[in-house]
Design an enzyme around this catalytic site. Sequence first.
Site, PDB file in Angstrom:
ATOM      1  CG  ASN A 168      31.887 -20.223 -16.767  1.00  0.00           C
ATOM      2  OD1 ASN A 168      30.959 -19.505 -16.454  1.00  0.00           O
ATOM      3  ND2 ASN A 168      32.839 -19.786 -17.542  1.00  0.00           N
TER       4      ASN A 168
ATOM      5  CB  SER B 216      28.474 -20.983 -14.573  1.00  0.00           C
ATOM      6  OG  SER B 216      27.088 -20.895 -14.836  1.00  0.00           O
ATOM      7  CB  CYS B 217      29.387 -16.406 -17.171  1.00  0.00           C
ATOM      8  SG  CYS B 217      30.697 -15.643 -16.246  1.00  0.00           S
ATOM      9  CG  ASP B 218      24.753 -20.850 -19.329  1.00  0.00           C
ATOM     10  OD1 ASP B 218      23.551 -20.507 -19.356  1.00  0.00           O
ATOM     11  OD2 ASP B 218      25.295 -21.544 -20.203  1.00  0.00           O
TER      12      ASP B 218
END
Length: 394
Positions: free
Chosen positions: A384, A345-347
């Site tokens: 995501n 994910s982009c987190d």
Amino acid sequence: MVKSFKIDAATAKLVEKSTLLKVLNYIDTVELKTPVLLMDGDRIRRSIATVGRGIAGCKVFYAVKANPSVEVLRLLAGLDVGFEISNFGELNVLSALGVDPERIISSNPVKTVDFIKAAYAYGVRYFSYDSLTEIEKMSQHAPGSNLYVRLAIPNEGSEWPLSKKFGVEIEDALTLLTRAKEKGLNPLGITFHVGSQCNNIYNWNIALDKARLLSDMARDAGIIISLINIGGGYPIKYTKSVLSIEAIERHINRLIRERFYNAGDLGGGGITVHLEPGRAVVGDAGIMVSRVTGKAERLDGRWLYIDVGVFNGLMESIGGIKYTYVTETRGAGGMKDNWTLAGPSCDSFDVIDKNVQLYEPEVGDIVLILSGGAYTISYASEFNGCSIPETLIV
Ligand SMILES: Cc1ncc(COP(=O)(O)O)c(C=O)c1O
């Protein structure tokens, strides 16, 4: 193409050879869509044949939350084991599989009214509790049910503690037992949880000491305790060796014998023990198969990105559980290097582990996550747009 993995001696000790070979063979013969959780069905069968055997009068209820996939539950439904459930979804899968309600208990101390009604209507009759409001709910929606009160006990030395949310001290537990009886329920038992992945065998000593004390006080108040539900907590090998189930059960069995059979008359006809293992049934039967999605050199070192992370399967990695990883390697050479391992994910919360020693894989190569069968897919979300690993029995 046959894939190649370098597995050193220390890693080999952490996984059953037959499970590893099965998984390696499977990924060589099948074009896999990753991430995917491969579960060794024979390993699950062997675990079920082991847990609870060392404790006299013990009935085993698999804690469904550890891995609620239909594939795993279908396999377990065909074995001699019960199920511990907490909510609607878990009940629905079991009822769809036609599991007899006598094989089901619920040890969630605070349940929704809808779940209580549904479980009771289905025929479930064993429930835990630790509050007065739960007694009200139970007496209204599950009259006459068998109740076991949850005691607070230390979870020291457990890698995934479970002591903060539930459980009461002895005096309050006595009040709850008494009140449940007044309300027409059947308060026959005591429960506790030593904490998941428990590496401290003395947690069971304290728990059973407290249970004995409460049983004495209950008898004096006219309530006979005939059930001790000892929860789960058995550890599995993630990055190091742990005490065997046989050794733990020898210890627990002795403690129960000493406290409930030789220490005076509790006024009843003996003690039934309920055990609710989750991690120990499915954890080391599972190997998560993921793929490298990217690599980067950053100021703080080398980063390896894979298609399973904190949000879609490895949530426990941020709460204390450390996994062992095996990477696909092309060619024979190379030393292990230090990596930060991150999910898809982009987190930036999606960092699985730091300072992991790995042989370097290439983008698209496989990364195996050993002992990935418990509390992985049950925590996973599609945050995501990442996919939740499918579960396959091999
Ligand atoms: C009530 C209850 N029973 C059993 C378990 C299973 O514990 P373990 O997976 O450590 O065996 C849990 C885990 O959260 C639980 O909450």
